[in-house]
Design a protein around this motif. Structure first.
Motif, PDB file in Angstrom:
ATOM      1  N   ARG A  57       0.853  -1.199   0.000  1.00  0.00           N
ATOM      2  CA  ARG A  57       0.000   0.000   0.000  1.00  0.00           C
ATOM      3  C   ARG A  57       0.886   1.245   0.000  1.00  0.00           C
ATOM      4  N   ASP A  58       0.288   2.379  -0.337  1.00  0.00           N
ATOM      5  CA  ASP A  58       1.021   3.642  -0.307  1.00  0.00           C
ATOM      6  C   ASP A  58       1.369   4.012   1.127  1.00  0.00           C
ATOM      7  N   SER A 113       4.222   9.969  -2.541  1.00  0.00           N
ATOM      8  CA  SER A 113       4.496   8.531  -2.515  1.00  0.00           C
ATOM      9  C   SER A 113       5.874   8.220  -1.955  1.00  0.00           C
ATOM     10  N   ASN A 114       6.476   9.203  -1.300  1.00  0.00           N
ATOM     11  CA  ASN A 114       7.806   9.010  -0.716  1.00  0.00           C
ATOM     12  C   ASN A 114       7.784   9.228   0.790  1.00  0.00           C
ATOM     13  N   HIS A 125       8.572   4.856  -2.690  1.00  0.00           N
ATOM     14  CA  HIS A 125       7.647   3.762  -2.442  1.00  0.00           C
ATOM     15  C   HIS A 125       8.038   2.532  -3.260  1.00  0.00           C
ATOM     16  N   SER A 126       8.634   2.732  -4.427  1.00  0.00           N
ATOM     17  CA  SER A 126       9.003   1.611  -5.296  1.00  0.00           C
ATOM     18  C   SER A 126      10.088   0.723  -4.693  1.00  0.00           C
TER      19      SER A 126
END
Length: 80
Positions: free
Chosen positions: A3-4, A31-32, A63-64
């Motif tokens: 999840r984010d 998203s970081n 996030h990746s």
């Protein structure tokens, strides 16, 4: 895909896939996550993470790079 990042992720420990702690999430932005590195974090691990700028209090974690976010910890995708 995990999840984010969410606001409640602040304060969680960030660990490598091997379970070694690299730091603590200080803030979430988009998203970081912004991670405060552990004082004992090895320079080679910092380099692999791209955390090489001197004098920074926190570093960005995409996030990746995350494999899993649990109730207490964030685990990275790869071993460093």
């Amino acid at each position: 895909m995990p999840r984010d990042f969410m606001a409640e992720d602040r304060g969680k420990n960030v660990l490598t896939a091997d379970g070694d702690m690299i730091g603590t999430i200080e803030n979430i932005e988009g998203s970081n996550a912004h991670v405060k590195p552990s004082s004992s974090l090895d320079q080679s691990v910092r380099t692999k993470l791209g955390w090489t700028t001197e004098g920074e209090d926190v570093y960005e974690l995409s996030h990746s790079a995350v494999a899993q976010i649990s109730d207490e910890e964030v685990h990275l995708e790869q071993n460093l």
